[in-house]
Scaffold this active site. Structure first.
Site, short mmCIF file in Angstrom:
data_model
loop_
_atom_site.label_atom_id
_atom_site.label_comp_id
_atom_site.label_asym_id
_atom_site.label_seq_id
_atom_site.Cartn_x
_atom_site.Cartn_y
_atom_site.Cartn_z
N HIS A 51 -58.03 -31.97 -16.28
CA HIS A 51 -56.93 -31.78 -17.25
C HIS A 51 -56.69 -30.29 -17.47
O HIS A 51 -57.55 -29.46 -17.18
CB HIS A 51 -57.27 -32.49 -18.56
CG HIS A 51 -57.18 -33.98 -18.44
ND1 HIS A 51 -57.30 -34.84 -19.52
CD2 HIS A 51 -56.98 -34.78 -17.36
CE1 HIS A 51 -57.17 -36.09 -19.11
NE2 HIS A 51 -56.98 -36.08 -17.81
N GLU A 53 -56.72 -28.43 -20.10
CA GLU A 53 -57.70 -27.73 -20.96
C GLU A 53 -58.94 -27.33 -20.16
O GLU A 53 -59.47 -26.21 -20.29
CB GLU A 53 -58.14 -28.62 -22.13
CG GLU A 53 -57.02 -29.10 -23.05
CD GLU A 53 -56.44 -30.44 -22.61
OE1 GLU A 53 -56.21 -30.64 -21.41
OE2 GLU A 53 -56.20 -31.28 -23.50
N CYS A 85 -61.56 -34.00 -23.05
CA CYS A 85 -61.27 -32.57 -23.26
C CYS A 85 -61.72 -32.13 -24.65
O CYS A 85 -62.17 -30.99 -24.83
CB CYS A 85 -59.78 -32.31 -23.09
SG CYS A 85 -59.23 -32.65 -21.42
N ALA A 155 -22.02 -39.63 -9.80
CA ALA A 155 -21.23 -38.46 -9.40
C ALA A 155 -19.80 -38.94 -9.23
O ALA A 155 -19.54 -39.87 -8.47
CB ALA A 155 -21.75 -37.90 -8.09
N TRP A 171 -18.33 -35.55 0.43
CA TRP A 171 -19.02 -35.65 -0.84
C TRP A 171 -18.02 -35.50 -1.97
O TRP A 171 -17.06 -34.76 -1.85
CB TRP A 171 -20.08 -34.54 -0.95
CG TRP A 171 -21.19 -34.73 0.06
CD1 TRP A 171 -21.31 -34.12 1.28
CD2 TRP A 171 -22.29 -35.62 -0.07
NE1 TRP A 171 -22.43 -34.58 1.92
CE2 TRP A 171 -23.04 -35.50 1.13
CE3 TRP A 171 -22.74 -36.52 -1.05
CZ2 TRP A 171 -24.21 -36.24 1.34
CZ3 TRP A 171 -23.86 -37.24 -0.82
CH2 TRP A 171 -24.61 -37.08 0.35
N ARG A 208 -34.50 -33.79 -0.31
CA ARG A 208 -34.34 -32.88 0.84
C ARG A 208 -33.92 -31.47 0.45
O ARG A 208 -34.19 -30.53 1.15
CB ARG A 208 -33.29 -33.46 1.78
CG ARG A 208 -33.77 -34.71 2.46
CD ARG A 208 -32.85 -35.09 3.58
NE ARG A 208 -31.46 -35.17 3.16
CZ ARG A 208 -30.95 -36.15 2.45
NH1 ARG A 208 -31.71 -37.11 2.02
NH2 ARG A 208 -29.69 -36.16 2.10
N GLY A 295 -24.90 -48.27 -6.68
CA GLY A 295 -23.51 -48.02 -7.07
C GLY A 295 -23.12 -48.68 -8.40
O GLY A 295 -23.98 -48.93 -9.24
N1 LIG Z 1 -21.37 -39.15 -3.07
C1 LIG Z 1 -22.18 -38.39 -3.89
C2 LIG Z 1 -23.41 -38.90 -4.30
N2 LIG Z 1 -23.75 -40.14 -3.83
C3 LIG Z 1 -24.90 -40.72 -4.06
C4 LIG Z 1 -25.18 -42.00 -3.33
O1 LIG Z 1 -26.36 -42.64 -3.73
C5 LIG Z 1 -25.33 -41.63 -1.88
O2 LIG Z 1 -25.43 -42.77 -1.09
C6 LIG Z 1 -26.65 -40.87 -1.68
O3 LIG Z 1 -26.60 -39.66 -2.34
C7 LIG Z 1 -26.87 -40.56 -0.23
O4 LIG Z 1 -28.24 -40.39 -0.15
P1 LIG Z 1 -28.86 -39.26 0.79
O5 LIG Z 1 -28.17 -38.02 0.39
O6 LIG Z 1 -28.58 -39.72 2.19
O7 LIG Z 1 -30.31 -39.27 0.45
N3 LIG Z 1 -24.20 -38.18 -5.13
C8 LIG Z 1 -23.82 -36.93 -5.55
O8 LIG Z 1 -24.53 -36.27 -6.31
N4 LIG Z 1 -22.61 -36.41 -5.15
C9 LIG Z 1 -21.79 -37.11 -4.33
O9 LIG Z 1 -20.73 -36.58 -3.97
#
Ligand SMILES: Nc1c(/N=C/[C@H](O)[C@H](O)[C@H](O)COP(=O)(O)O)[nH]c(=O)[nH]c1=O
Length: 364
Positions: A51, A53, A85, A155, A171, A208, A295
């Site tokens: 831990h 501490e 602790c 998003a 995106w 990633r 979704g």
């Molecule tokens: N479409 C968008 C997002 N879309 C999020 C969806 O879950 C999308 O399928 C995943 O992000 C894809 O996963 P990976 O990148 O392949 O690991 N999320 C965002 O923050 N912005 C966007 O434009």
């Protein structure tokens, strides 16, 4: 900010660097100070290891005698994987202990403080409590409910679309926002999507961006086991993939996924997946934090089940239009305004060109 707050702030800032890697334990920081000089620093780096501490006391050595320790969470008083602790602080002959958060576990809350006071050590509590508590909101929620803290992340464009009417979604938001979103993947024990998102986006759901980091367990809610065998979540074994399905799938269907070691198919006992049942199951598997990436059907299921702990919304300054374009929360929805899920806006900030809003459901 007085001296106590300064040192607790240092301990909190250190603990912040370990969020996500200590699960199912909390992130904790500790600072040992003797005659206004820092003589020991420590964080908890991994469940099962020392831990915070203990690490700070190790660095302080003999200087810990008659010193003060500043720690973001009440020192433990019970034998877990490591000795308590509170006893180590007593054995080091310390004079004073300053604490930010109380232990949320009702079984042990206050015991560590009692042990210290009974040994004649002065104890101050609640210093920068709110800051320290929010650091471990996930852990506190998990301890209190036995279920993961659920981030619902979405998003969308300014006109509330998550994809064009033809289904194109990559995106919507910019690199900075997507990068910020990946920090939640690093922080959470698991990430969850519905099978329709797997079919539409074929996501990898690994951490990633910005220097990578721990990959969450990837969970697909898939009532009828429609997850394509060719999808990245099945073909890519950088992280476990758990497919949660209903009791109606046949052994033949289950067999198809058995060839992949990183894939596990879990058929819950009910004929249709229920969110509370999913969360109870995940809690039993020590998933303390869950990132729901959609979704819209999944989002609606979590919203109507009242199981959203925090909403994280990224809003791109774009307009897509299209009455058939997908929106963040689809499904059945609420029929009456009075049923709406009310939230308190927790933060708003620009992330690149996008707006990031976090909000907490009222009454949480
Ligand atoms: N479409 C968008 C997002 N879309 C999020 C969806 O879950 C999308 O399928 C995943 O992000 C894809 O996963 P990976 O990148 O392949 O690991 N999320 C965002 O923050 N912005 C966007 O434009």
């Amino acid at each position: 900010m007085d001296r106590d707050e300064q040192y607790i702030k240092l301990a909190i800032d250190m603990a912040k660097t370990t969020v996500g890697q200590t699960s199912p334990n909390p992130s904790v920081g500790a600072v040992v100070v003797k005659d206004n000089e820092v003589v020991g620093l420590g964080v908890h780096v991994k469940a099962g290891e020392a831990h915070a501490e203990i690490n700070a006391l190790k660095m302080a050595g003999d200087k810990a005698k008659n010193a003060t320790i500043y720690v973001t969470l009440e020192p433990c008083s019970h034998y877990g994987k490591t000795p308590p602790c509170a006893q180590a602080i007593i054995d080091a002959g310390m004079k004073r202990v300053v604490i930010a958060s109380d232990d949320p576990n009702p079984k042990v809350a206050g015991r560590g403080i009692k042990m210290l006071e009974n040994a004649g050590i002065e104890v101050a509590t609640g210093v920068l409590r709110e800051q320290a508590d929010s650091l471990n909101a996930n852990f506190f929620h998990f301890i209190e409910t036995g279920e993961p803290y659920v981030y619902l992340k979405t998003a969308m464009t300014l006109d509330g679309k998550i994809a064009t009417s033809s289904g194109e979604s990559q995106w919507i938001t910019g690199e900075n926002a997507r990068n910020d979103g990946h920090q939640y993947r690093r922080r959470c024990d698991a990430i969850l999507v519905g099978v329709q998102t797997v079919i539409n986006d074929d996501p990898k759901l690994t951490t990633r961006m910005e220097g990578n980091g721990k990959n969450p367990v990837r969970i697909i809610l898939d009532n009828h086991l429609r997850t394509p065998l060719s999808s990245q979540l099945i073909q890519n074994d950088e992280a476990p993939t758990w497919i949660i399905t209903s009791s109606r799938v046949s052994p033949h269907q289950l067999k198809a996924y058995r060839s992949k070691d990183h894939v596990e198919v879990i058929s819950l006992k009910s004929p249709a997946i229920k969110i509370p049942e999913v969360l109870r199951y995940l809690g039993e598997k020590n998933i303390t934090s869950l990132l729901v990436e959609g979704g819209g059907t999944i989002a609606d299921a979590f919203v109507r089940a009242g199981k959203v702990s925090e909403l994280v919304a990224y809003i791109a300054p774009k307009l897509l239009g299209g009455k058939d374009a997908l929106t963040p929360v689809e499904g059945k929805g609420f029929e009456q305004l009075k049923q709406a899920l009310h939230l308190r806006i927790h933060s708003t900030e620009m992330v690149g060109e996008d707006i990031k809003v976090t909000a907490i459901p009222k009454g949480r």
